[in-house]
Design a protein around this motif. Structure first.
Motif, PDB file in Angstrom:
ATOM      1  N   TYR A  73       0.852  -1.185   0.000  1.00 36.98           N
ATOM      2  CA  TYR A  73       0.000   0.000   0.000  1.00 36.98           C
ATOM      3  C   TYR A  73       0.888   1.234   0.000  1.00 36.98           C
ATOM      4  N   PRO A  74       0.366   2.410  -0.366  1.00 45.94           N
ATOM      5  CA  PRO A  74       1.215   3.600  -0.502  1.00 45.94           C
ATOM      6  C   PRO A  74       1.620   4.263   0.807  1.00 45.94           C
ATOM      7  N   GLY A  75       0.921   3.987   1.891  1.00 48.55           N
ATOM      8  CA  GLY A  75       1.251   4.603   3.174  1.00 48.55           C
ATOM      9  C   GLY A  75       0.689   3.776   4.309  1.00 48.55           C
ATOM     10  N   HIS A  76       1.243   3.963   5.514  1.00 47.44           N
ATOM     11  CA  HIS A  76       0.820   3.150   6.657  1.00 47.44           C
ATOM     12  C   HIS A  76      -0.649   3.375   7.014  1.00 47.44           C
ATOM     13  N   ALA A  77      -1.161   4.581   6.770  1.00 39.99           N
ATOM     14  CA  ALA A  77      -2.549   4.875   7.102  1.00 39.99           C
ATOM     15  C   ALA A  77      -3.507   3.961   6.346  1.00 39.99           C
ATOM     16  N   VAL A  78      -3.162   3.635   5.104  1.00 39.61           N
ATOM     17  CA  VAL A  78      -3.992   2.727   4.307  1.00 39.61           C
ATOM     18  C   VAL A  78      -3.991   1.340   4.926  1.00 39.61           C
ATOM     19  N   GLY A  79      -2.802   0.859   5.278  1.00 44.31           N
ATOM     20  CA  GLY A  79      -2.685  -0.467   5.874  1.00 44.31           C
ATOM     21  C   GLY A  79      -3.435  -0.584   7.190  1.00 44.31           C
ATOM     22  N   LEU A  80      -3.360   0.449   8.025  1.00 39.96           N
ATOM     23  CA  LEU A  80      -4.034   0.412   9.321  1.00 39.96           C
ATOM     24  C   LEU A  80      -5.554   0.484   9.164  1.00 39.96           C
ATOM     25  N   SER A  81      -6.016   1.199   8.150  1.00 38.19           N
ATOM     26  CA  SER A  81      -7.448   1.229   7.867  1.00 38.19           C
ATOM     27  C   SER A  81      -7.932  -0.162   7.462  1.00 38.19           C
ATOM     28  N   LEU A  82      -7.161  -0.835   6.610  1.00 34.02           N
ATOM     29  CA  LEU A  82      -7.505  -2.197   6.196  1.00 34.02           C
ATOM     30  C   LEU A  82      -7.482  -3.148   7.391  1.00 34.02           C
ATOM     31  N   LEU A  83      -6.518  -2.950   8.282  1.00 29.91           N
ATOM     32  CA  LEU A  83      -6.416  -3.786   9.481  1.00 29.91           C
ATOM     33  C   LEU A  83      -7.654  -3.622  10.355  1.00 29.91           C
ATOM     34  N   SER A  84      -8.096  -2.393  10.539  1.00 29.35           N
ATOM     35  CA  SER A  84      -9.256  -2.121  11.398  1.00 29.35           C
ATOM     36  C   SER A  84     -10.538  -2.749  10.843  1.00 29.35           C
ATOM     37  N   LYS A  85     -10.566  -2.949   9.508  1.00 29.26           N
ATOM     38  CA  LYS A  85     -11.750  -3.528   8.858  1.00 29.26           C
ATOM     39  C   LYS A  85     -11.633  -5.042   8.686  1.00 29.26           C
ATOM     40  N   GLY A  86     -10.501  -5.602   9.117  1.00 34.65           N
ATOM     41  CA  GLY A  86     -10.309  -7.042   9.013  1.00 34.65           C
ATOM     42  C   GLY A  86      -9.864  -7.510   7.648  1.00 34.65           C
ATOM     43  N   ASN A  87      -9.405  -6.594   6.799  1.00 37.68           N
ATOM     44  CA  ASN A  87      -8.981  -6.965   5.441  1.00 37.68           C
ATOM     45  C   ASN A  87      -7.541  -7.467   5.385  1.00 37.68           C
ATOM     46  N   VAL A  88      -6.731  -7.132   6.372  1.00 40.99           N
ATOM     47  CA  VAL A  88      -5.402  -7.709   6.541  1.00 40.99           C
ATOM     48  C   VAL A  88      -5.252  -8.082   8.013  1.00 40.99           C
ATOM     49  N   ASP A  89      -4.286  -8.946   8.306  1.00 36.90           N
ATOM     50  CA  ASP A  89      -4.111  -9.433   9.678  1.00 36.90           C
ATOM     51  C   ASP A  89      -2.982  -8.748  10.431  1.00 36.90           C
ATOM     52  N   LEU A  90      -1.963  -8.330   9.701  1.00 31.39           N
ATOM     53  CA  LEU A  90      -0.799  -7.693  10.312  1.00 31.39           C
ATOM     54  C   LEU A  90      -0.439  -6.430   9.544  1.00 31.39           C
ATOM     55  N   VAL A  91       0.165  -5.468  10.233  1.00 25.21           N
ATOM     56  CA  VAL A  91       0.722  -4.275   9.590  1.00 25.21           C
ATOM     57  C   VAL A  91       1.989  -3.890  10.340  1.00 25.21           C
ATOM     58  N   GLY A  92       3.047  -3.610   9.593  1.00 27.78           N
ATOM     59  CA  GLY A  92       4.287  -3.135  10.204  1.00 27.78           C
ATOM     60  C   GLY A  92       4.497  -1.669   9.902  1.00 27.78           C
ATOM     61  N   GLY A  93       5.064  -0.936  10.854  1.00 27.52           N
ATOM     62  CA  GLY A  93       5.326   0.479  10.637  1.00 27.52           C
ATOM     63  C   GLY A  93       5.970   1.114  11.852  1.00 27.52           C
ATOM     64  N   PRO A  94       6.408   2.353  11.735  1.00 27.65           N
ATOM     65  CA  PRO A  94       7.053   3.036  12.865  1.00 27.65           C
ATOM     66  C   PRO A  94       6.145   3.096  14.089  1.00 27.65           C
TER      67      PRO A  94
END
Length: 348
Positions: A73-94
């Motif tokens: 994804y282009p930025g961590h905010a996108v990944g965390l949004s997907l995580l909150s909706k259950g679309n991904v299981d893990l996200v790495g970031g600062p």
């Protein structure tokens, strides 16, 4: 006829036994509580984040019944949004990014309506970021107190930690956005390009980055601009970014031409609070048993150790499965317990 009937009965018994054998085998696999496939959100290929996410995916896929797939994804905010909706299981970031997401600050205020992603949890801390503003020898700038009136590359807010880190360095020197000239850039690489072309006086980069080498070659040497480590200056910077100043010794890397104070913070691999505890435990078990292999994936992972997977550098709560794992391994202490309690009670 009797023999034929007996044969049929024996075949039926064998068939039923075989059926139960395969059913038992299937259920034995599901009883572990481990999903067959899990996914992890990460930045695009070529980034440090993608490199160590790939390393983790390989370890998990090769050493557990789970297959870990990566989604960019282009930025961590996108990944965390997907995580909150259950679309991904893990996200790495600062870690700071996770802190802002958890509390609903900055770029996470609108998508969470100021409430934050309260279900966000840490599995482990890994990479150590050491970052700062880099200038050329030709500018003569040595400390953040000399930034007034200077042109500084400001990374896009899509990469929130880098964006706020630059502003924290400016604030550390006692300046505001009115005292410097911010030049918007889309990435650290674009900032480096402007630095090399002398269109900015400074751009932000991690210690050991190839970008610093290029700046050094183009400008007769590169220098990381030293922070002011005084409590007052650190307090000003922390209004933007919760990084911790650390003294980096002369000669440690290109750009460290004298003892220099730079900001440090950890990378965190996170999940949602509902992620299966057995899966969290299994991931950590694999990482624990293969820590040396994981450290060799990327230079920013070299300071990772078993003991540093869970430390007070965390800025949000740990997942329950992670807490159980660290307790079993004997590295969960009273300080971490108190910190976890404060996070969950909204006191930190």
């Amino acid at each position: 006829m009797k023999r034929k009937g007996l044969l049929i009965i024996l075949l039926l018994i064998f068939s039923i036994s075989s059926y139960h054998f395969f059913i038992d085998k299937i259920f034995a696999e599901t009883k572990t509580g481990l999903p067959k496939i899990i996914s992890m959100g990460t930045l695009a290929p070529g980034t440090a984040s993608h490199a160590w996410s790939s390393g983790l995916a390989e370890l998990v896929t090769n050493n557990t019944p789970m297959k870990l797939l990566l989604e960019s994804y282009p930025g961590h905010a996108v990944g965390l949004s997907l995580l909150s909706k259950g679309n991904v299981d893990l996200v790495g970031g600062p870690s700071p990014e996770m802190y802002w997401a958890f509390h609903g600050d900055y770029g996470y205020k609108e998508p969470t309506r100021g409430k934050g992603y309260k279900g966000l949890r840490i599995l482990f801390l890994d990479a150590v970021y050491t970052v700062g503003l880099v200038t050329g020898f030709d500018t003569g700038i040595k400390t953040t107190r000399e930034l007034k009136g200077k042109r500084i590359a400001l990374t896009s807010p899509v990469i929130l930690s880098a964006y706020l880190s630059v502003q924290a360095s400016v604030a550390n020197g006692g300046w505001t956005e009115k005292d410097v000239i911010y030049v918007p850039v889309g990435s650290a690489t674009e900032g480096k390009k402007l630095n090399v072309e002398k269109k900015v006086d400074a751009s932000s980069h991690p210690l050991g980055a190839a970008d610093v080498e290029e700046i050094s070659a183009a400008r007769g040497g590169a220098r990381f601009i030293s922070l002011d480590p005084s409590p007052e200056a650190v307090k000003r910077a922390r209004q933007f970014h919760p990084a911790i100043p650390q003294l980096i010794k002369k000669g440690t890397a290109t750009g460290i031409v004298e003892d220099t104070w730079l900001n440090t913070f950890r990378n965190a691999v996170t999940c949602w609070e509902t992620f299966p505890e057995e899966a969290a435990y299994a991931i950590l078990e694999v990482l624990w048993n293969n820590i040396e292999k994981y450290k060799n994936v990327h230079v920013l992972l070299r300071r990772v150790s078993r003991e540093r997977l869970a430390t007070n550098e965390a800025l949000i709560p740990f997942h329950n499965g992670a807490v159980k794992f660290y307790k079993d391994k004997g590295i969960w202490n009273a300080e971490l317990e108190n910190m976890q309690k404060a996070f969950l009670e909204g006191k930190r």
